[in-house]
Design an enzyme around this catalytic site. Structure first.
Site, mmCIF file in Angstrom:
data_model
loop_
_atom_site.group_PDB
_atom_site.id
_atom_site.type_symbol
_atom_site.label_atom_id
_atom_site.label_comp_id
_atom_site.label_asym_id
_atom_site.label_seq_id
_atom_site.Cartn_x
_atom_site.Cartn_y
_atom_site.Cartn_z
ATOM 1 N N TYR A 56 0.849 -1.179 0.000
ATOM 2 C CA TYR A 56 0.000 0.000 0.000
ATOM 3 C C TYR A 56 0.887 1.232 0.000
ATOM 4 O O TYR A 56 2.079 1.155 0.337
ATOM 5 C CB TYR A 56 -0.821 0.054 1.298
ATOM 6 C CG TYR A 56 -2.061 -0.802 1.353
ATOM 7 C CD1 TYR A 56 -3.043 -0.715 0.376
ATOM 8 C CD2 TYR A 56 -2.288 -1.642 2.438
ATOM 9 C CE1 TYR A 56 -4.212 -1.474 0.480
ATOM 10 C CE2 TYR A 56 -3.444 -2.397 2.536
ATOM 11 C CZ TYR A 56 -4.405 -2.305 1.552
ATOM 12 O OH TYR A 56 -5.555 -3.041 1.655
ATOM 13 N N GLU A 90 -5.755 -1.185 8.762
ATOM 14 C CA GLU A 90 -5.667 -0.960 10.206
ATOM 15 C C GLU A 90 -4.768 0.235 10.509
ATOM 16 O O GLU A 90 -4.022 0.256 11.472
ATOM 17 C CB GLU A 90 -5.215 -2.226 10.950
ATOM 18 C CG GLU A 90 -6.257 -3.316 10.963
ATOM 19 C CD GLU A 90 -6.568 -3.884 9.587
ATOM 20 O OE1 GLU A 90 -7.730 -3.740 9.145
ATOM 21 O OE2 GLU A 90 -5.682 -4.462 8.940
ATOM 22 N N ASN A 130 -9.811 0.623 -2.681
ATOM 23 C CA ASN A 130 -9.588 -0.579 -1.900
ATOM 24 C C ASN A 130 -10.878 -1.054 -1.255
ATOM 25 O O ASN A 130 -11.461 -0.321 -0.458
ATOM 26 C CB ASN A 130 -8.539 -0.294 -0.821
ATOM 27 C CG ASN A 130 -8.159 -1.521 -0.034
ATOM 28 O OD1 ASN A 130 -7.920 -2.573 -0.620
ATOM 29 N ND2 ASN A 130 -8.134 -1.412 1.268
ATOM 30 N N GLU A 131 -11.304 -2.242 -1.618
ATOM 31 C CA GLU A 131 -12.541 -2.816 -1.102
ATOM 32 C C GLU A 131 -13.657 -1.778 -1.137
ATOM 33 O O GLU A 131 -14.390 -1.597 -0.170
ATOM 34 C CB GLU A 131 -12.323 -3.341 0.333
ATOM 35 C CG GLU A 131 -11.366 -4.513 0.387
ATOM 36 C CD GLU A 131 -11.269 -5.146 1.768
ATOM 37 O OE1 GLU A 131 -11.491 -4.438 2.768
ATOM 38 O OE2 GLU A 131 -10.984 -6.346 1.848
ATOM 39 N N GLU A 136 -6.165 -10.647 -1.259
ATOM 40 C CA GLU A 136 -5.806 -10.633 0.162
ATOM 41 C C GLU A 136 -6.155 -11.996 0.735
ATOM 42 O O GLU A 136 -7.294 -12.242 1.147
ATOM 43 C CB GLU A 136 -6.574 -9.547 0.932
ATOM 44 C CG GLU A 136 -6.092 -8.149 0.678
ATOM 45 C CD GLU A 136 -6.689 -7.112 1.644
ATOM 46 O OE1 GLU A 136 -7.399 -7.510 2.593
ATOM 47 O OE2 GLU A 136 -6.443 -5.919 1.441
#
Ligand SMILES: *[C@@H]1O[C@H](CO)[C@@H](O)[C@H](O)[C@H]1NC(C)=O
Ligand SMILES: *[C@@H]1O[C@H](CO)[C@@H](O)[C@H](O)[C@H]1NC(C)=O
Ligand SMILES: *[C@@H]1O[C@H](CO)[C@@H](O)[C@H](O)[C@H]1NC(C)=O
Ligand SMILES: *[C@@H]1O[C@H](CO)[C@@H](O)[C@H](O)[C@H]1NC(C)=O
Ligand SMILES: *[C@@H]1O[C@H](CO)[C@@H](O)[C@H](O)[C@H]1NC(C)=O
Ligand SMILES: *[C@@H]1O[C@H](CO)[C@@H](O)[C@H](O)[C@H]1NC(C)=O
Length: 676
Positions: free
Chosen positions: A84, A131, A190-191, A272
């Site tokens: 990332y 996170e 992302n997602e 992932e």
């Protein structure tokens, strides 16, 4: 703000797309990387290619460690790594000032990957979750335009994203595979499908990336393996992929069948694949068994799948960079360690899972013969500490308290433009309260240490939904709330939440007014270290009575200690910091913020201290500790005097053992499947 120019920025980004033919002419080589729709895979330089990738984040280790870590990725049999990009680290304020120095030198990281025979998959976000605080978005977005809709086509938001991508992406262009570099694919957002369905936004990102990186680079999206998610996260011109773990109840085939619904042909990709899982303070350390991971990986590779192991090396969320989840409506911050039960431990050592994965990979593609070993760790022992100052020392607040402001009602961190750390709110009681009286801050985010006339009373906690506390306060006394931002939410609709005590803090039935606010923020560790050297030791005694020191038991106290690596050690080793007797706070080493400690609740007990942060013998290393709640009695001169304890008994310990799974107050953590 230059929002009026936004239209222009957008028009330029969207209209002019770089001719792919040009780039080919420049390189003149045959380097190509493309999706093979007929063969359900990839073609690299015209030949079939299957990737086995591992995620590793440059921002979760130090630059000195990258060579070793990436080499270990290659030795495991990976042919690709994925990283990332953390926007909030590269652009700390809204000004167009960007940093790539030292541990943020993403380009050096990519170069080292290539040197180690690894391809690179880049996930520039701008939102990354991971996170991280606010999922990697800079907190200043929240005050540049308070009503900005993050991760949407809201022009206010898109403006800042284009400024960042216009800055970053041209720097990455030379690293594309077709240009001689290792980058084979770039992820869009992302997602996204688990957040919103605004295809104007993801389409804008796609076009902006295409504008800077050309038509040839393979773009992809990643979403949870659920129909609704891929539906909203996928978009034309961007190859859709899914993510799921080893123990996914949906199973490999049905997860991939979700991908197939949106990609009728082309490579199967798990972007992932979780070999472990996220930790949260107060909840058990997450573990995933090696066999389940190795078997699932084997099965995915066997059907020609391409896999990115998330995460292969988790590393550390240094400083205030950790994020937080909302789990069943409850706020649930992530600890400092991002070990993740990953194949390479937080300290970069190969685990049994590493070798299990290598064996699974070896069944499908050739792997290097060499195996890495566990590196020695330094059990350096005790580092003696002494109390430096308490939070309320006027000189401390003058130097580290930020620009003091007055306000009728408390302001939020965002109104004060504080991204991370702490804000101290003080108010004088100007009425006669009942005895006791309940102090209430129902909107508190996230944690408040309560003082009356600088004496510690207790804690309010969003995590525990404890928003009120009975206190004894008299007319004329000062109530202080030291508010801690425990990490911004990294996933879901609350990534834009604001921190602080809320506007209405009440004592009994009365709203408290006329606040004095110190926007302390993240505290400059280098400046504090310098200050610790110059400080006269009797300064504390001039403002704090021994009785106050005894009552506070070290809450809101700074401690300092020097450490020299023994002469007998030829090289400096990684070590782990034990904080026995301390409760909750922060540790700095030589001004570098190692992160939060909270060993009374776990699951993380020790903090990882990478060797590159230590100076070799005979130089002095300085530790600083900011204890928020309670320090060992031996660290407090007045108590030591009373009890006859030796003042030399105030210390932390440097050990060779990392402890990440001590018992926790709560028995179960967030499920691996809740999030994805
Ligand atoms: C690239 O070259 C092809 C044929 O060689 C041509 O049809 C196409 O228009 C060119 N594209 C650009 C953007 O110049
Ligand atoms: C999964 O798919 C593969 C290939 O498509 C097939 O051989 C295998 O039997 C499937 N497994 C299950 C459990 O359906
Ligand atoms: C966060 O964003 C959502 C959706 O845009 C909005 O409804 C909410 O009010 C925002 N919250 C804050 C604190 O700004
Ligand atoms: C704060 O208290 C005032 C009364 O003093 C009330 O009018 C207001 O609605 C309260 N605000 C919130 C957010 O609770
Ligand atoms: C730490 O070492 C510095 C010199 O390197 C010294 O000035 C300072 O007083 C020492 N601090 C403590 C707590 O011993
Ligand atoms: C480093 O020094 C300590 C203390 O002198 C010693 O116990 C330890 O074995 C040494 N470690 C290495 C790897 O040399």
């Amino acid at each position: 703000m230059r929002v009026p120019f936004l239209g222009l920025v957008l028009a330029i980004s969207l209209t002019f797309v770089k001719g792919d033919n040009q780039t080919h002419e420049i390189s003149g080589s045959q380097r190509s990387f493309e999706i093979d729709y007929k063969g359900n895979g990839f073609l690299k330089d015209g030949k079939k290619f299957q990737y086995v990738s591992g995620s590793i984040h440059y921002f979760r280790s130090t630059e000195e460690q990258w060579e070793d870590l990436l080499r270990k990725c290659r030795l495991a049999g990976l042919n690709t790594i994925t990283t990332y990009v953390a926007w909030n680290l590269h652009q700390e304020a809204s000004e167009e000032k960007f940093s790539y120095d030292g541990n943020l030198n993403l380009f050096k990281f990519i170069e080292i990957a290539q040197k180690n025979d690894l391809l690179v998959i880049l996930r520039p976000g701008p939102y990354i979750d991971s996170e991280r605080d606010m999922g990697g978005l800079p907190a200043w977005l929240l005050w540049e335009k308070p009503d900005m809709k993050l991760r949407t086509s809201d022009l206010e938001y898109v403006y800042f994203v284009s400024r960042w991508f216009d800055e970053l992406l041209p720097k990455l262009e030379p690293y594309l595979y077709e240009n001689g570099g290792p980058i084979i694919m770039v992820q869009v957002e992302n997602e996204y499908g688990s957040y919103a369905c605004d295809k104007e936004y993801t389409g804008f990102l796609r076009d902006l990336i295409r504008f800077h990186l050309g038509e040839d680079v393979v773009l992809f999206s990643t979403d949870g393996a659920a129909d609704g998610m891929v539906k909203c996260g996928s978009l034309p011109g961007v190859y859709p992929t899914v993510d799921f773990g080893a123990e996914s109840p949906a199973g490999i085939n049905s997860s991939f069948s979700v991908q197939r619904k949106y990609a009728a042909s082309g490579p199967l990709i798990n972007s992932e694949f979780y070999p472990g899982w996220i930790d949260h303070w107060q909840k058990p350390h997450s573990k995933v068994g090696t066999d389940a991971v190795a078997n699932a990986l084997d099965a995915m590779l066997a059907i020609g799948g391409n896999v990115n192991i998330y995460i292969f090396h988790g590393g550390t969320s240094f400083g205030f960079s950790n994020g937080a989840n909302i789990d069943g409506g409850m706020y649930d911050p992530n600890p400092t360690s991002y070990d993740f039960d990953a194949p390479l431990s937080e300290a970069g050592d190969p685990t049994a899972k590493y070798f299990g994965i290598k064996k699974a990979i070896a069944k499908h593609i050739p792997v290097p013969e060499e195996n890495p070993s566990v590196s020695p760790k330094g059990a350096y022992g005790k580092v003696n500490l002494k109390r430096l100052t308490g939070l309320f020392l006027p000189e401390f607040l003058m130097l580290f308290g930020g620009i003091r402001t007055h306000s009728a009602l408390p302001k939020s961190f965002e109104e004060l433009q504080v991204s991370y750390g702490f804000v101290l709110y003080q108010v004088k009681v100007d009425f006669i309260p009942s005895d006791p009286a309940v102090l209430t801050a129902t909107k508190l985010k996230d944690r408040a240490y309560i003082y009356v006339d600088n004496e510690f009373q207790g804690i309010l906690s969003r995590q525990e939904s404890i928003f009120s506390i009975p206190i004894i306060a008299r007319n004329g006394q000062t109530i202080s709330l030291l508010v801690e931002n425990q990490g911004r939410v990294c996933y879901g609709s609350e990534i834009n939440e604001s921190k602080g005590p809320g506007t209405n803090v009440t004592l009994g039935s009365k709203v408290l007014r006329n606040w004095e606010i110190f926007p302390i923020g993240s505290i400059d560790g280098k400046k504090l270290t310098k200050y610790s050297i110059g400080l006269k030791s009797n300064l504390i005694n001039n403002y704090e009575s021994p009785l106050t020191e005894i009552r506070n038991r070290g809450s809101g106290s700074f401690f300092v200690g020097n450490f020299t690596v023994p002469a007998s050690n030829s090289s400096v080793l990684d070590t782990f910091v034990r904080l026995d007797g301390f409760t909750k706070g922060m540790v700095w080493i030589n001004g570098f913020n190692l992160g939060r400690y909270w060993p009374v609740v776990g699951p993380q007990e020790t903090l990882y201290l990478p060797a590159p942060l230590l100076k070799p013998h005979p130089e002095t290393n300085t530790f600083l500790i900011f204890e928020l709640e309670r320090a060992p009695d031996s660290c407090l001169a007045s108590i030591a005097l009373l009890t006859g304890q030796n003042k030399g008994d105030c210390f932390i310990t440097l050990t060779d053992t990392h402890v990440l799974d001590i018992p926790t107050p709560f028995k179960s953590g967030m499920s691996l499947f809740k999030k994805h």
